[in-house]
Design an enzyme around this catalytic site. Structure first.
Site, PDB file in Angstrom:
ATOM      1  N   LEU A 106      49.165  30.397 146.284  1.00  0.00           N
ATOM      2  CA  LEU A 106      50.187  30.564 147.124  1.00  0.00           C
ATOM      3  C   LEU A 106      50.899  31.047 146.585  1.00  0.00           C
ATOM      4  O   LEU A 106      51.576  32.116 147.121  1.00  0.00           O
ATOM      5  CB  LEU A 106      50.067  29.563 147.720  1.00  0.00           C
ATOM      6  N   LYS A 107      51.773  31.060 145.100  1.00  0.00           N
ATOM      7  CA  LYS A 107      52.456  31.409 144.704  1.00  0.00           C
ATOM      8  C   LYS A 107      52.536  33.294 144.306  1.00  0.00           C
ATOM      9  O   LYS A 107      53.225  33.275 144.666  1.00  0.00           O
ATOM     10  CB  LYS A 107      53.161  30.573 143.477  1.00  0.00           C
ATOM     11  N   ILE A 141      78.787  26.335 128.910  1.00  0.00           N
ATOM     12  CA  ILE A 141      78.340  24.450 129.495  1.00  0.00           C
ATOM     13  C   ILE A 141      76.312  24.409 128.547  1.00  0.00           C
ATOM     14  O   ILE A 141      76.281  23.447 128.471  1.00  0.00           O
ATOM     15  CB  ILE A 141      77.241  24.960 130.771  1.00  0.00           C
ATOM     16  N   GLY A 142      75.971  26.028 127.557  1.00  0.00           N
ATOM     17  CA  GLY A 142      75.124  25.585 126.961  1.00  0.00           C
ATOM     18  C   GLY A 142      74.209  26.723 126.974  1.00  0.00           C
ATOM     19  O   GLY A 142      74.175  27.601 125.845  1.00  0.00           O
ATOM     20  N   GLU A 194      79.920  20.590 138.291  1.00  0.00           N
ATOM     21  CA  GLU A 194      79.447  22.445 139.161  1.00  0.00           C
ATOM     22  C   GLU A 194      81.050  21.849 140.228  1.00  0.00           C
ATOM     23  O   GLU A 194      80.277  20.804 141.530  1.00  0.00           O
ATOM     24  CB  GLU A 194      78.546  22.158 139.463  1.00  0.00           C
ATOM     25  N   HIS A 196      75.475  30.701 139.728  1.00  0.00           N
ATOM     26  CA  HIS A 196      74.204  30.809 140.272  1.00  0.00           C
ATOM     27  C   HIS A 196      74.092  32.662 140.994  1.00  0.00           C
ATOM     28  O   HIS A 196      73.165  32.942 141.552  1.00  0.00           O
ATOM     29  CB  HIS A 196      73.815  29.892 141.280  1.00  0.00           C
TER      30      HIS A 196
HETATM   31  N1  GLN Z   1      72.721  22.664 128.856  1.00  0.00           N
HETATM   32  C1  GLN Z   1      72.160  22.671 129.673  1.00  0.00           C
HETATM   33  C2  GLN Z   1      72.529  25.012 129.880  1.00  0.00           C
HETATM   34  O1  GLN Z   1      73.274  25.266 130.025  1.00  0.00           O
HETATM   35  C3  GLN Z   1      72.778  22.475 130.886  1.00  0.00           C
HETATM   36  C4  GLN Z   1      71.953  23.378 132.232  1.00  0.00           C
HETATM   37  C5  GLN Z   1      71.984  22.512 133.357  1.00  0.00           C
HETATM   38  O2  GLN Z   1      72.785  21.050 133.838  1.00  0.00           O
HETATM   39  N2  GLN Z   1      71.086  22.062 134.864  1.00  0.00           N
HETATM   40  O3  GLN Z   1      71.373  25.700 130.437  1.00  0.00           O
HETATM   41 ZN    ZN Z   2      74.543  22.211 135.739  1.00  0.00          ZN
END
Ligand code: GLN
Ligand code: ZN
Length: 767
Positions: free
Chosen positions: A21-22, A439-440, A673, A702
Site C-alpha cells: 500500500l505504501k 538539538i543533536g 519544542e 519541521h
Molecule cells: N537528538 C535527536 C536529534 O537531534 C533528537 C530527536 C528528537 O527529539 N526526536 O535528532
Molecule cells: Zn525533538
C-alpha cells in the site's frame, strides 16, 4: 468441519506484508500510478486479508478496516465533514480531496493546509483530526463502506463492517472558529449514522462493529450520559450492534457500556485482565461478550493453554454468547512473521504477528468448542514455546536482574542540588549569557545515508566507514564554529534512528526485517523488539563523541536517547512490568554517561522525546508512570559529577499538566519544542517556577522556512519574561536531520545573531 467458537478481529493491518500500500500510494502521489491501479492494489489487499481471516475460520471477515490513509479521515468523508478550505461542493468526497485533507496535496486539486494529525489514543498511529465548524452539517458522502461490503460478499464472505462510533468520532474532533459543545452536534450526526446503518442492513449486513475506545477514558458525565440515547436510536435500525472498547478497562464506564441496547460488547482483557470476571458477572442476558484476549498491541505469542483454562468456565456460563477476539485492531502489529527469514528461530518461536494471531484465535476457538484433538499439536507447540521463553538464558540474565534489585535511592541523586552544580558548571564551561546550541542531528544527506547503507550491506569496510563518518563530524564541527554556536554537537550522522541505534548495540533487543507498522498514511515504523534483560556489552557513542571533542575547544555534547523513549518506541516484554525494563535500560545508559564523562565530555544530553506520550490514558495511572519514568531518567543521569552538565530534550509542547514531573527529572538544562505555538508553552511557567535552565525552541525545524532574526529575538524577549536570562538557552525546537543544509545554515546564523542581540541588550541594561 471442525467446530469453532465465534471468533473475529476488530481490524487487520492494511499496509500489506510487503508494504504494497505504501509503494502504491507514494507512486500515485508522485503521478507514477493511475488512480485505477491504486484502487486495484487496495482491492487486492482487502481480498488477501479477508481470505486469511476466512482460512482461520473466523465467523466474519471485518470490512472497512481498510483505508487508503486513515480510518478517522474515512469517517469524516462518510459523514461529509470536509472543512470549507477544500471546497467540497457536496456529494461523494473524491479520493484526491481525501488526500488533500490528509497531506495538503494530491495529484488533482489545489494545495491547501492539511488537517492536523495526532496520536490515536496511546498508540503510535496518527489520525487526521476532524474539524467541526459552527453550524456543522453532516451528510452521507462516501460509498466506501458499502462498496467494500459488496466486494466481500461477492467473494462469499460473512461480513461484519466496522465504523467509528458517533461518540468517539465527536470526541476526537476539534471545534473551529469558535469553541462550542461538540455534543450539541449529536442531533445532526445521529440521523446520518442511522441512514448508514439502514443502508448496510439493506445490503444484508446483520452485525456492525462500532468502535468506542473512549469508553476506556476518563469521561465527563455529559459524555457518559450521551451514550444510551444515541445507541437507543441506532438500535432502532434493526442492525445487531457490537460496541468495541479497547486500550484499557471500562472501569467507571462499565455501567454505561452494559446498559447500552446493543447485542454485543467487546472488552480488552490484555490491557485490563481484571475486568473480565466483573464484566461477565454483570453482563445482561441479551448481550454477547467479545473477549479481546490476544494482544493486538504487542508481538508475543499468547499463552493459549492458559486462555483455554481461563475461558472454559466462561464458556459454560455464556455458551454461544462468548466470542473470542484480539484486544484491539491488529493495525498496531506487523503483518506476518513468516517474512522473517533471518531472525533467530528460538526468538521467532516466541512471537506472533497479525497472521499468526489469526491462527491463535482459531486454535483457541476450536479448543473451547471442545474439539481439542484437532488442535492438540498446536497447543503442545504453544506450551513448549511459552515454557522455553519463560526459562531461556537468552532472556534471563541474573546479573542484570540483580543490579536492578540492588538499586539504592542514592543512584537517582546527583551529588549536589542544581544551584551548586550550576555554579561549578558555570566556572567550568565559561558560556556566555543566552548560550546557543542545537538539538543533536544535522542534515542527513543522501550521501550520509548511502555510506551507512553500504557499511551495513558490507559493501564498505569498517575502516573506510569510520573515516567517512569522521570527515562528516569534522565538517559539522567546522560549520558550527563558523556559525558562532557556543555548545556543539557531533551531528549524529552514524544514526539511522535514535532508538534503533542504541537497540542494535544493547543486549536483549532483536530487529525484524519486515516488522512494519503503520504510523500515518504511507509512513511505517519498524520498532525494535526488547525480548530479554537489557545490558550494554560496550560503549555505544563514546568514540564518536570523543573524536568530535578533539576537533574543537568548545564543548561538544554527548548525545544519548533516554530509557523512557527507547522503551516507548519499542515492542516491549510482556513478562515483566514496563518499569522493570525501563530501569534495566536506565542502568545500561548510566554506564554510557559515565564513560562519556571519563572520555572528557563535559555536557551530556539524554533525549526523552517520548516522555510525554508514555503518559497513561487514565489520569489515576499518571502518578505511577511518572514516578518510575522520572526515576529511570534520574538513574541514567545521576552518576555524572557536578561539573558535568546534563541536558534533556523533549518533543511536543503539551507539558503543562506534568511540569512538576519534568522539574523532578532535575536535568541541568531542558530543550523543548515551543516555536510552533509561539511560546504558548511558556504560560506553564507562569504557574510553575521551573527551577533549572531551559531552552524553548526558537524556530520550527519541521518546515524549511528560514525565520528572521527579529522573529526569534521577539520569542526570546517573550521567554525572558518568564525565565530569568541566566537560565535561558537559545536553540531550534528539535533535531535538524530532515532539513537541507542551505536553510539550516541560514536559520542558525539568524538564531546566533538573535542571541547576540539579546546579550547586547543585556549589557545596555546593566549600564
Ligand atoms: N537528538 C535527536 C536529534 O537531534 C533528537 C530527536 C528528537 O527529539 N526526536 O535528532
Ligand atoms: Zn525533538
Amino acid at each position: 468441519m471442525v467446530k469453532q467458537m465465534k471468533t473475529h478481529i476488530l481490524g487487520f493491518p492494511r499496509i500489506g506484508a510487503d508494504r504494497e500500500l505504501k509503494t502504491a500510494l507514494e507512486a500515485y502521489w508522485q503521478g507514477n500510478l493511475s488512480q485505477a491501479d491504486l484502487l486495484q492494489v487496495g482491492q487486492q489487499l482487502r481480498a488477501q486479508h479477508w481470505q486469511l481471516q476466512r482460512e482461520a475460520g473466523l465467523t466474519w471477515v471485518t470490512v472497512n478496516d481498510f483505508s487508503f490513509y486513515d480510518q478517522v479521515l474515512d469517517m469524516s468523508a462518510l459523514l461529509g465533514v470536509v472543512p470549507p478550505r477544500y471546497q467540497h461542493e457536496g456529494g461523494v468526497v473524491p479520493l484526491d480531496t481525501l488526500f488533500r485533507m490528509a497531506r495538503g496535496r494530491a495529484p488533482t486539486g489545489a494545495d491547501t493546509t492539511a488537517g492536523e494529525m495526532t496520536k490515536w489514543f496511546d498508540t503510535n498511529y496518527h489520525y487526521i483530526v476532524p474539524e467541526f465548524y459552527p453550524k456543522q452539517a453532516f451528510s452521507l458522502s462516501s460509498d466506501k463502506v458499502f462498496q467494500e461490503v459488496t466486494e466481500a460478499q461477492q467473494l462469499g464472505h460473512e461480513v461484519k463492517p466496522v465504523l467509528i462510533g458517533p461518540l468517539t468520532y465527536l470526541w476526537l474532533g476539534k471545534t473551529k472558529q469558535t469553541e462550542f459543545d461538540k455534543l450539541a452536534l449529536l442531533d445532526q450526526l445521529v440521523p446520518v449514522y442511522c441512514e448508514i446503518l439502514r443502508k448496510l442492513a439493506a445490503q444484508g449486513v446483520t452485525w456492525l462493529q462500532l468502535d468506542e475506545p473512549i469508553l476506556s477514558l476518563d469521561l465527563p458525565e455529559e459524555w457518559r450520559a450521551a451514550f444510551a440515547p444515541v445507541y437507543q436510536t441506532l438500535a432502532e435500525t434493526g442492525l445487531q450492534l457490537l460496541v468495541a472498547s479497547y486500550f484499557g478497562a471500562l472501569a467507571d464506564n462499565l455501567q454505561t457500556a452494559l446498559q447500552l441496547p446493543v447485542q454485543a460488547l467487546h472488552i480488552d482483557v490484555v490491557r485490563a485482565p481484571e475486568q473480565l470476571l466483573p464484566v461477565v458477572e454483570a453482563l445482561p442476558p441479551h448481550m454477547s461478550l467479545s473477549v479481546g484476549c490476544i494482544d493486538g498491541r504487542n508481538i508475543w505469542a499468547s499463552d493459549l493453554n492458559q486462555w483455554v483454562q481461563r475461558l472454559t468456565q466462561l464458556k459454560q456460563q455464556l455458551g454461544e454468547r462468548l466470542w473470542l477476539s484480539a484486544s484491539c485492531s491488529l493495525l498496531h502489529v506487523p503483518v506476518d512473521l513468516a517474512a522473517e527469514r533471518r531472525m533467530n528461530p528460538e526468538i521467532k518461536a516466541w512471537l506472533a504477528f497479525a497472521v499468526q494471531k489469526l491462527r491463535e484465535l482459531q486454535v483457541l476457538g476450536v479448543a473451547l468448542a471442545g474439539e481439542d484433538d484437532a488442535i492438540a499439536h498446536s497447543l503442545q507447540l504453544n506450551a513448549a514455546a511459552i515454557e522455553a521463553r519463560h526459562v531461556s538464558p537468552r532472556i534471563h540474565k541474573p546479573a542484570v536482574k540483580q543490579r536492578v534489585a540492588e538499586i539504592t535511592p542514592d543512584l537517582s541523586e546527583r551529588s549536589s542540588p542544581y544551584e551548586q552544580r550550576a555554579a561549578v558548571q558555570k566556572r567550568q564551561l565559561q558560556l556566555p549569557l543566552y548560550p546557543t546550541t542545537t538539538i543533536g542531528s544535522f542534515p542527513q544527506t543522501a550521501e550520509i545515508r548511502k555510506i551507512r547503507f553500504d557499511f551495513k550491506q558490507l559493501l564498505m569496510g569498517r575502516e573506510e566507514y569510520e573515516r567517512r563518518m569522521q570527515n562528516e563530524i569534522k565538517s559539522v564541527i567546522e560549520q558550527q564554529q563558523a556559525l558562532g554556536l557556543d555548545v556543539l554537537v557531533h551531528g549524529e550522522a552514524e544514526r539511522n534512528d535514535m532508538v534503533e541505534y542504541f537497540g542494535e548495540q544493547l543486549e536483549g533487543f532483536v530487529f525484524s526485517q519486515q516488522g512494519w507498522v503503520q504510523s500515518y498514511g504511507s509512513r511505517c515504523v519498524k520498532p525494535p523488539i526488547i525480548y530479554g534483560d537489557v545490558s550494554r556489552p560496550e560503549p555505544m557513542t563514546v568514540a564518536w563523541s570523543q573524536f568530535a571533542q578533539q576537533q574543537t575547544k568548545l564543548p561538544v555534547k554527548g548525545m544519548l536517547t533516554g530509557p523512557v523513549t527507547i522503551l516507548q518506541w519499542s515492542f516491549v516484554r510482556d513478562d515483566q512490568p514496563r518499569a522493570q525494563t525501563c530501569l534495566q535500560l536506565a542502568l545500561a545508559l548510566r554506564d554510557e554517561v559515565l564513560d562519556l564523562e571519563q572520555a572528557g565530555i563535559k555536557i551530556i544530553q539524554i533525549d526523552e522525546a517520548a516522555f510525554r506520550e508514555g503518559l497513561p490514558l487514565r489520569r489515576a495511572e499518571w502518578d505511577a508512570y511518572l514516578t518510575w519514568a522520572v526515576k529511570a531518567f534520574r538513574i541514567t543521569a545521576s552518576g555524572a559529577k557536578d561539573e558535568t552538565q546534563i541536558h534533556t530534550h523533549m518533543c511536543y509542547s503539551e507539558f503543562n499538566d506534568i511540569m512538576p514531573a519534568i522539574a523532578a527529572m532535575d536535568a541541568d538544562v531542558i530543550t523543548i519544542e515551543t516555536s510552533r505555538s509561539q511560546m504558548e508553552l511558556l504560560d506553564a511557567f507562569q504557574d510553575f517556577d521551573y527551577p533549572n535552565e531551559i531552552g524553548p525552541g526558537v524556530y520550527d525545524i519541521h518546515s524549511p522556512r528560514v525565520p528572521s532574526v527579529e522573529e526569534m529575538q521577539q520569542l526570546l524577549i517573550h521567554a525572558r519574561q518568564r525565565i530569568p536570562a541566566e537560565r535561558l538557552w537559545v536553540n531550534p525546537d528539535c533535531g535538524l536531520k530532515t532539513r537541507a543544509w542551505a536553510e539550516t545554515l541560514d536559520s542558525l546564523r539568524n538564531m546566533v545573531t538573535a542571541a547576540q542581540r539579546m546579550r547586547g541588550e543585556e549589557v545596555k541594561h546593566c549600564h
